[in-house]
Write an enzyme that holds these catalytic residues in place. Structure first.
Site, PDB file in Angstrom:
ATOM      1  N   CYS A  46     -12.008 -10.614   8.338  1.00 35.61           N
ATOM      2  CA  CYS A  46     -13.308 -11.276   8.148  1.00 35.61           C
ATOM      3  C   CYS A  46     -14.040 -10.808   6.904  1.00 35.61           C
ATOM      4  O   CYS A  46     -15.050 -11.380   6.523  1.00 35.61           O
ATOM      5  CB  CYS A  46     -14.190 -11.076   9.385  1.00 35.61           C
ATOM      6  SG  CYS A  46     -14.809  -9.389   9.523  1.00 35.61           S
ATOM      7  N   CYS A  90     -12.713  -3.599  13.957  1.00 32.80           N
ATOM      8  CA  CYS A  90     -13.733  -4.194  13.100  1.00 32.80           C
ATOM      9  C   CYS A  90     -14.976  -4.523  13.930  1.00 32.80           C
ATOM     10  O   CYS A  90     -14.884  -5.092  15.010  1.00 32.80           O
ATOM     11  CB  CYS A  90     -13.200  -5.455  12.429  1.00 32.80           C
ATOM     12  SG  CYS A  90     -14.471  -6.339  11.500  1.00 32.80           S
ATOM     13  N   CYS A 104     -15.375  -8.892  13.706  1.00 36.37           N
ATOM     14  CA  CYS A 104     -14.418  -9.828  14.289  1.00 36.37           C
ATOM     15  C   CYS A 104     -13.548  -9.166  15.361  1.00 36.37           C
ATOM     16  O   CYS A 104     -12.693  -9.813  15.953  1.00 36.37           O
ATOM     17  CB  CYS A 104     -13.540 -10.443  13.209  1.00 36.37           C
ATOM     18  SG  CYS A 104     -12.382  -9.276  12.476  1.00 36.37           S
ATOM     19  N   ASP A 147      -3.029   1.582   7.098  1.00 37.89           N
ATOM     20  CA  ASP A 147      -2.106   1.213   6.019  1.00 37.89           C
ATOM     21  C   ASP A 147      -1.882  -0.290   5.958  1.00 37.89           C
ATOM     22  O   ASP A 147      -1.837  -0.885   4.894  1.00 37.89           O
ATOM     23  CB  ASP A 147      -0.756   1.915   6.201  1.00 37.89           C
ATOM     24  CG  ASP A 147      -0.908   3.424   6.237  1.00 37.89           C
ATOM     25  OD1 ASP A 147      -1.726   3.939   5.452  1.00 37.89           O
ATOM     26  OD2 ASP A 147      -0.240   4.065   7.064  1.00 37.89           O
ATOM     27  N   GLU A 161      -1.410  -1.623  -5.417  1.00 33.15           N
ATOM     28  CA  GLU A 161      -2.603  -0.915  -5.825  1.00 33.15           C
ATOM     29  C   GLU A 161      -2.215  -0.013  -6.991  1.00 33.15           C
ATOM     30  O   GLU A 161      -1.235   0.709  -6.912  1.00 33.15           O
ATOM     31  CB  GLU A 161      -3.136  -0.082  -4.661  1.00 33.15           C
ATOM     32  CG  GLU A 161      -4.539   0.386  -4.883  1.00 33.15           C
ATOM     33  CD  GLU A 161      -5.205   0.808  -3.577  1.00 33.15           C
ATOM     34  OE1 GLU A 161      -6.422   0.983  -3.590  1.00 33.15           O
ATOM     35  OE2 GLU A 161      -4.511   0.967  -2.567  1.00 33.15           O
ATOM     36  N   CYS A 185     -12.489  -5.162   6.045  1.00 34.25           N
ATOM     37  CA  CYS A 185     -11.670  -5.807   7.070  1.00 34.25           C
ATOM     38  C   CYS A 185     -10.902  -6.943   6.405  1.00 34.25           C
ATOM     39  O   CYS A 185     -11.497  -7.812   5.766  1.00 34.25           O
ATOM     40  CB  CYS A 185     -12.558  -6.349   8.188  1.00 34.25           C
ATOM     41  SG  CYS A 185     -11.673  -7.475   9.305  1.00 34.25           S
ATOM     42  N   ASP A 197       0.860  -1.177   0.000  1.00 36.32           N
ATOM     43  CA  ASP A 197       0.000   0.000   0.000  1.00 36.32           C
ATOM     44  C   ASP A 197       0.893   1.223   0.000  1.00 36.32           C
ATOM     45  O   ASP A 197       1.778   1.365   0.841  1.00 36.32           O
ATOM     46  CB  ASP A 197      -0.895  -0.007   1.241  1.00 36.32           C
ATOM     47  CG  ASP A 197      -1.785   1.217   1.301  1.00 36.32           C
ATOM     48  OD1 ASP A 197      -2.560   1.424   0.348  1.00 36.32           O
ATOM     49  OD2 ASP A 197      -1.695   1.973   2.283  1.00 36.32           O
TER      50      ASP A 197
HETATM   51 ZN   LIG Z   1     -13.331  -8.105  10.713  1.00 34.17          ZN
END
Ligand SMILES: [Zn+2]
Length: 408
Positions: free
Chosen positions: A330, A346, A349, A356, A275, A327, A191
């Site tokens: 998950c 998150c 989870c 980053d 990316e 995320c 990234d």
């Molecule tokens: Zn998650």
């Protein structure tokens, strides 16, 4: 695949004069060719064929008043200049028709003697390498070259350039074998950020080195000082020359550093995913300066061709991919987050994410998916890498296949 090898050359005063004549003639032929094609187009006539254009703006032009000096430089230079015009047109047409991927290519433009970069290109019948290490250029003479490494094979072409700081360079194109490195089981997503130059999914963070940030800061100061100088004044001319020198210095350092970091990433990983950048889009925002200074585009170009050279997998993840919204553990997608949010938990989870790092993990997952689905673009292993990106060369004896040292 083809690689470029760049070396500094030191022409004598007489050779500088001959080179400047050659730069000028190459530019005039390019512009004459472009004008002829534009006029034909405006008159509704068909596209002038290369052979006809060459007859018109080189062979016949030499016999006309006002162009007779074209005979004083090597015809190889003039023919190559027209070939460059042809390539510029082909890229433009292919871009319009959609045959060429990537950002839109503009039609060829007229060259100016005030351009920062003056260049001539020669094929094998216009140059040769002397046994004493000098570079013979037709109608210019034997140039002294500072060889920093050996060429792995005989070059197929050379471009001689003069940059904004009045330095001369010879850039050789050499056909070389791929140098596939032993296979690894590591893969990495990258990234590119503003806090760090890059964050890797393995947790490593690459920071821009201090010396580079310092040099960039100094350049900014000099540019501001230049803008305050009165137009047309002697002080302004002096300041401009200073800025050009600092620019060249920053560019060299940044490129060296990009080489070192990109080589390390490629050597340490079997697959590299990044990316894709919308640098031109970001460039219009207030982040513009740091974005361009970071030179991500140059870094990505290096990663891509080094992956091709060393037999690594490389893929770009689409820009639309929401690397900061999902995320990476998950897969919960909880929407965009403003830039100032560096960390969050998150909601599903309960993983605590660093912005980053989460993004680079997502780039890794998406890159794997793209490669597994067979949608990865084939590595760009053909065609000499683009012009100003100084391509690396392997150290060592010609023809050997020793793994390159770290940093090269
Ligand atoms: Zn998650």
């Amino acid at each position: 695949m083809q690689l470029r090898y760049n070396f500094r050359v030191y022409p004598s005063a007489g050779q500088r004069g001959a080179l400047s004549k050659a730069f000028g003639c190459a530019r005039v032929v390019f512009n004459d060719g472009l004008r002829a094609r534009q006029e034909a187009h405006a008159a509704g006539l068909p596209y002038i064929k290369d052979a006809d254009l060459q007859k018109q703006v080189v062979t016949a032009a030499k016999r006309t008043e006002g162009r007779e000096w074209l005979g004083e430089v090597s015809s190889v230079v003039l023919v190559q200049s027209l070939r460059d015009l042809h390539t510029a047109y082909r890229n433009f047409f292919n871009s319009v028709s959609g045959k060429r991927k990537g950002p839109k290519v503009a039609p060829p433009r007229f060259k100016s003697k005030h351009d920062n970069r003056q260049a001539i290109r020669l094929t094998v019948n216009g140059f040769s390498l002397r046994s004493d290490g000098r570079l013979y250029i037709a109608k210019v003479g034997d140039l002294y070259v500072r060889w920093s490494r050996q060429l792995p094979a005989a070059p197929t072409s050379v471009t001689v350039t003069k940059d904004a700081s009045n330095r001369y360079w010879a850039s050789f194109v050499v056909d070389t074998e791929r140098d596939v490195l032993p296979e690894l089981d590591t893969e990495v997503g990258i990234d590119l950020g503003l806090t760090y130059f890059a964050v890797l999914s393995d947790g490593r963070k690459i920071e821009s080195p201090k010396f580079l940030r310092r040099a960039e800061k100094k350049l900014g100061r000099m540019q501001r000082s230049l803008s305050r100088k009165e137009k047309g004044s002697k002080n302004r001319a002096k300041a401009r020359a200073k800025v050009a020198r600092q620019h060249a210095k920053v560019g060299d350092r940044r490129r060296d550093w990009h080489h070192k970091e990109s080589t390390r990433v490629i050597r340490e990983n079997q697959a590299v995913y990044v990316e894709d950048l919308l640098v031109s889009g970001l460039g219009r925002t207030r982040l513009a300066k740091s974005v361009h200074d970071a030179g991500w585009a140059q870094f990505l170009t290096m990663l891509e061709y080094k992956a091709a050279l060393y037999g690594r997998t490389f893929a770009k993840v689409g820009r639309a991919f929401p690397s900061s919204q999902v995320c990476s553990v998950c897969g919960l997608r909880d929407g965009p987050k403003p830039l100032h949010i560096r960390e969050w938990t998150c909601g599903k989870c309960a993983t605590i994410h660093n912005r980053d790092h989460n993004a680079s993990r997502n780039v890794l997952l998406e890159g794997r998916r793209i490669v597994a689905a067979g949608r990865a673009e084939t590595p760009n292993a053909c065609g000499a890498p683009v012009r100003r990106a100084y391509m690396p060369a392997r150290r060592g004896e010609a023809g050997t296949h020793r793994a390159p040292r770290r940093g090269q």
